[in-house]
Enzyme design. Sequence first.
Site, PDB file in Angstrom:
ATOM      1  CG  ASN A  32     164.107 -10.180 -13.671  1.00 31.93           C
ATOM      2  OD1 ASN A  32     163.039  -9.626 -13.906  1.00 31.93           O
ATOM      3  ND2 ASN A  32     164.337 -10.832 -12.553  1.00 31.93           N
ATOM      4  CE1 TYR A  33     162.365 -15.474 -16.159  1.00 32.77           C
ATOM      5  CE2 TYR A  33     162.965 -14.191 -14.231  1.00 32.77           C
ATOM      6  CZ  TYR A  33     163.012 -15.368 -14.958  1.00 32.77           C
ATOM      7  OH  TYR A  33     163.717 -16.443 -14.461  1.00 32.77           O
ATOM      8  CB  CYS A  36     162.385 -11.629  -7.604  1.00 33.18           C
ATOM      9  SG  CYS A  36     161.231 -12.694  -8.441  1.00 33.18           S
ATOM     10  CB  THR A  37     162.776 -16.895  -7.208  1.00 33.54           C
ATOM     11  OG1 THR A  37     163.080 -16.922  -8.594  1.00 33.54           O
ATOM     12  CG2 THR A  37     161.328 -16.537  -7.012  1.00 33.54           C
ATOM     13  N   GLY A  42     158.039  -0.386  -6.139  1.00 32.26           N
ATOM     14  CA  GLY A  42     156.684  -0.894  -5.894  1.00 32.26           C
ATOM     15  C   GLY A  42     156.109  -0.385  -4.583  1.00 32.26           C
ATOM     16  CD  GLU A  61     157.469 -11.400  -8.869  1.00 29.64           C
ATOM     17  OE1 GLU A  61     156.648 -11.367  -9.794  1.00 29.64           O
ATOM     18  OE2 GLU A  61     158.526 -12.039  -8.924  1.00 29.64           O
ATOM     19  NE  ARG A 105     155.907 -15.726 -12.292  1.00 29.61           N
ATOM     20  CZ  ARG A 105     155.499 -14.594 -11.755  1.00 29.61           C
ATOM     21  NH1 ARG A 105     156.269 -13.939 -10.926  1.00 29.61           N
ATOM     22  NH2 ARG A 105     154.320 -14.098 -12.036  1.00 29.61           N
TER      23      ARG A 105
HETATM   24  O1  G3H Z   1     162.508 -12.369 -10.994  1.00 29.16           O
HETATM   25  C1  G3H Z   1     161.401 -12.717 -10.627  1.00 29.16           C
HETATM   26  C2  G3H Z   1     160.713 -13.867 -11.229  1.00 29.16           C
HETATM   27  O2  G3H Z   1     159.371 -13.920 -10.802  1.00 29.16           O
HETATM   28  C3  G3H Z   1     161.418 -15.154 -10.943  1.00 29.16           C
HETATM   29  O3  G3H Z   1     160.951 -16.142 -11.753  1.00 29.16           O
HETATM   30  O4  G3H Z   1     161.735 -18.147 -10.491  1.00 29.16           O
HETATM   31  O5  G3H Z   1     160.993 -18.319 -12.854  1.00 29.16           O
HETATM   32  O6  G3H Z   1     163.141 -17.206 -12.281  1.00 29.16           O
HETATM   33  P1  G3H Z   1     161.760 -17.537 -11.868  1.00 29.16           P
END
Ligand code: G3H
Length: 478
Positions: free
Chosen positions: A151-152, A280-281, A231, A246, A433
């Site tokens: 996703n990132y 994730c957040t 993980g 993470e 994040r």
């Molecule tokens: O998907 C996990 C990322 O650490 C979330 O980052 O809160 O900037 O979307 P973000």
Amino acid sequence: MMVCTSSTVAENGRNLLRENQCPSSTPPTERPTSKSKEEVNKIVEVSKAAQKSWAKTPLWKRAELLHKAAAILKEHKVPIAKCLVNEIAKPAKDAVVRSGDLVSYCAEEGVRILGEGKFLVSDSFPGNERTKYCLSSKIPLGVVLAIPPFNYPVNLAVSKIAPALIAGNSLVLKPPTQGAVAALHMVHCFHLAGFPKGLISCVTGKGSEIGDFLTMHPGVNCISFTGGDTGIAISKKAGMIPLQMELGGKDACIILEDADLDLAVISILKGGFAYSGQRCTAVKVVLVMESVADTIVEKVNAKVAKLTVGPPEDDCDITPVVTESSANFIEGLVMDAKQKGATLCQEYKREGNLIWPLLLDKVRPDMRIAWEEPFGPVVPVIRIKSVEEGIHHCNASNFGLQGCVFTKDINKAILISDAMETGTVQINSAPARGPDHFPFQGVKESGIGSQGITNSINMMTKIKSTVINLPTPSYTMG
Ligand code: G3H
């Protein structure tokens, strides 16, 4: 070992780089390709050798190169973002490449925190004379293995690469299968900045094929991983090396009666549905006080109805989730909740991997979606009778990444934050994040170690001491 899929990814990657007019001047030895185990061994060996001389490169020079890479990354923002749209179906509005800023900040922070050491004298400890001087400083770990998520694939790769490099480590990057093209483009930017050959390497391939071999490789001195419960398996197998993990989250959003309800609604919408919930957040469960639940549900529904659904190229709000198995998993959670009596506020609709946004009201603890992480555009609402019930639900989760609380009473907010067993609690905002220099960590199955620029630099170093022993007073007197 099967490497065909990864070859395809790498091959497509080169094609896409050309299409996006990324300079293709990278020497073949530094061009990431899929690797067999033998090739992985070779990469780690080269990485080890490159690290030895990189560690001797003055800190200011390392910082200078990172600043150069930051500038190049900023120039390449648009084609990299285009890769994210094409490859992982990120809507253009969410495909924000903030990596350049992260790299610059890391270079500046690294110079400050690595430029300082400690000086201790022995007579501060009982029984000692002032005969020992201890000088300690931070030194690199060696080869850092970075595994970012789909996703990132760029920002979360860079959040591992930049701290590793400024600290004097070399880097082996294993990009996600989906997202590899964007990640390769980003690595290319580092190569263009002129980092020494072999210092930043890429290994593409499916985690299921090369994952264990890489993560258990004796030449790897540190692993920084972001992803799912893989993980946990990595942590069990990795051995005595520092780990930064993470993993998942079930970020709870607690809404009190005195909350600014409109703010809470916007936060649920953004937090729950941005990038189709694949963060994730993301807000993954709303715990709302019964007295304001109807208002919250009604207002969220009104906004959900306005979300656009379709391909990322059209910059739709909701785009297809990453794989068919993800879509099937999400559907399974929805069907389980439906069968057990949850209220589906919208009609459940799916076409292939595209799932329409859905709010599920009156979810109860016996439903899977109350506990499991959908990683999709579906948000469960649990109506609570007391704040304690909300905190209890949050803390009963196996996860503990972030949480958030909405209230106008700051005293209550602090008490609730203290009671929530998560790495971070956001007051009056959805979990997130960033900014990237903030500490970022999870507890329980959400991970180990803290991220954020400073914490990552520290984590990717170890302390080295030199003790100067002076002649003892009795010896000098004698
Ligand atoms: O998907 C996990 C990322 O650490 C979330 O980052 O809160 O900037 O979307 P973000």
